[in-house]
Design an enzyme around this catalytic site. Structure first.
Site, PDB file in Angstrom:
ATOM      1  CE  LYS A  52      -8.773  -3.819  -0.685  1.00 57.65           C
ATOM      2  NZ  LYS A  52      -9.501  -3.055  -1.720  1.00 57.65           N
ATOM      3  N   GLY A  53      -3.587  -6.351   1.383  1.00 59.32           N
ATOM      4  CA  GLY A  53      -2.203  -6.368   0.892  1.00 59.32           C
ATOM      5  C   GLY A  53      -1.477  -7.684   1.090  1.00 59.32           C
ATOM      6  CG  ASP A 112       5.326   2.895   7.683  1.00 57.09           C
ATOM      7  OD1 ASP A 112       6.310   3.404   8.203  1.00 57.09           O
ATOM      8  OD2 ASP A 112       4.683   3.451   6.784  1.00 57.09           O
ATOM      9  CE  LYS A 140       8.048   1.177   3.689  1.00 59.08           C
ATOM     10  NZ  LYS A 140       7.055   2.216   3.355  1.00 59.08           N
TER      11      LYS A 140
HETATM   12  P1  IMP Z   1       1.762   0.981  10.278  1.00 59.59           P
HETATM   13  O1  IMP Z   1       2.819  -0.076  10.549  1.00 59.59           O
HETATM   14  O2  IMP Z   1       0.689   1.045  11.330  1.00 59.59           O
HETATM   15  O3  IMP Z   1       2.387   2.325  10.029  1.00 59.59           O
HETATM   16  O4  IMP Z   1       0.964   0.637   8.966  1.00 59.59           O
HETATM   17  C1  IMP Z   1       1.409  -0.274   8.054  1.00 59.59           C
HETATM   18  C2  IMP Z   1       0.434  -0.282   6.908  1.00 59.59           C
HETATM   19  O5  IMP Z   1       0.646   0.864   6.078  1.00 59.59           O
HETATM   20  C3  IMP Z   1       0.650  -1.489   6.027  1.00 59.59           C
HETATM   21  O6  IMP Z   1      -0.178  -2.563   6.403  1.00 59.59           O
HETATM   22  C4  IMP Z   1       0.333  -0.965   4.643  1.00 59.59           C
HETATM   23  O7  IMP Z   1      -1.046  -1.106   4.378  1.00 59.59           O
HETATM   24  C5  IMP Z   1       0.675   0.502   4.715  1.00 59.59           C
HETATM   25  N1  IMP Z   1       2.026   0.791   4.156  1.00 59.59           N
HETATM   26  C6  IMP Z   1       3.146   1.114   4.857  1.00 59.59           C
HETATM   27  N2  IMP Z   1       4.182   1.338   4.054  1.00 59.59           N
HETATM   28  C7  IMP Z   1       3.730   1.151   2.781  1.00 59.59           C
HETATM   29  C8  IMP Z   1       4.366   1.245   1.472  1.00 59.59           C
HETATM   30  O8  IMP Z   1       5.555   1.535   1.305  1.00 59.59           O
HETATM   31  N3  IMP Z   1       3.558   0.971   0.412  1.00 59.59           N
HETATM   32  C9  IMP Z   1       2.241   0.627   0.535  1.00 59.59           C
HETATM   33  N4  IMP Z   1       1.612   0.532   1.728  1.00 59.59           N
HETATM   34  C10 IMP Z   1       2.347   0.790   2.850  1.00 59.59           C
END
Ligand code: IMP
Ligand code: MG
Length: 187
Positions: A52-53, A112, A140
């Protein structure tokens, strides 16, 4: 509490620091929309997001795009924290529009580790779009475990957990118009 934190009852009180203001976000989203409009003129791009973000960014980006454009969403669920770490996710809502031979822009709120995104991009690529690029608002880079080419990028963030503009902590804070750090006692 800084003076720039708008009064949102019970929400802004939990913010330790605003990292990116509402004005900075809107300015950058406008620029991204202009760049995409230029790059994709007469290609009728399809923007795809994960619920949803991303809905806040998607809605603002869409209105900053001045060429014909379509949107669709998917929803994913992680089997468990352990499998999520390995980037294994389950599709719980699929696309409604076929992406074969379409020019697809995958829109993401934050990247992330990149593991989830990598999984989704492989899934989309298998459906043979004409092209597939990524547009991410918050990156990030320090957290990245897998290299993913990002064609459009809004801001770089430090390796800190942030909330606001769609990003949540246990489903709260998505409606803050800025991005900020939570006070330790709110985590
Ligand atoms: P990754 O890139 O597979 O580690 O996952 C990224 C997901 O983690 C994003 O779509 C967000 O839902 C969640 N996420 C990563 N960093 C944050 C943050 O700082 N705040 C809130 N959600 C985050
Ligand atoms: Mg997300």
């Amino acid at each position: 509490m800084t003076a720039s934190v708008p009064e949102l009852q019970g929400l802004s009180a939990d913010i330790a620091e605003v990292l990116i203001t509402e004005e900075q976000i809107h300015q950058r989203v406008r620029e991204l929309g202009q760049t995409i409009s230029r790059d994709y003129a007469s290609r009728n791009p399809l923007l795809i997001g994960v619920l949803k973000g991303v809905v806040f960014f998607m809605a603002d980006l869409l209105r900053a795009i001045t060429i014909p454009v379509e949107i669709d969403f998917i929803a994913v669920s992680s089997y468990s924290p352990e499998t999520r770490k390995r980037g294994v996710v389950r599709l719980v809502k699929d696309l409604e529009i076929s992406i074969a031979d379409r020019h697809v822009i995958f829109v993401e709120d934050v990247i992330d580790t990149g593991l989830t995104l990598n999984y989704i991009l492989r899934n989309l690529q298998a459906r043979q779009p004409a092209s597939l690029e990524v547009c991410v608002l918050f990156d990030k880079p320090v957290c990245r475990l897998i290299e993913i080419p990002l064609k459009y990028k809004g801001f770089e963030l430090p390796d800190r957990f942030v909330v606001g503009y769609g990003l949540d902590h246990r489903e709260k804070y998505r409606n803050l118009p800025f991005v900020g750090l939570l006070k330790p006692e709110a985590i």
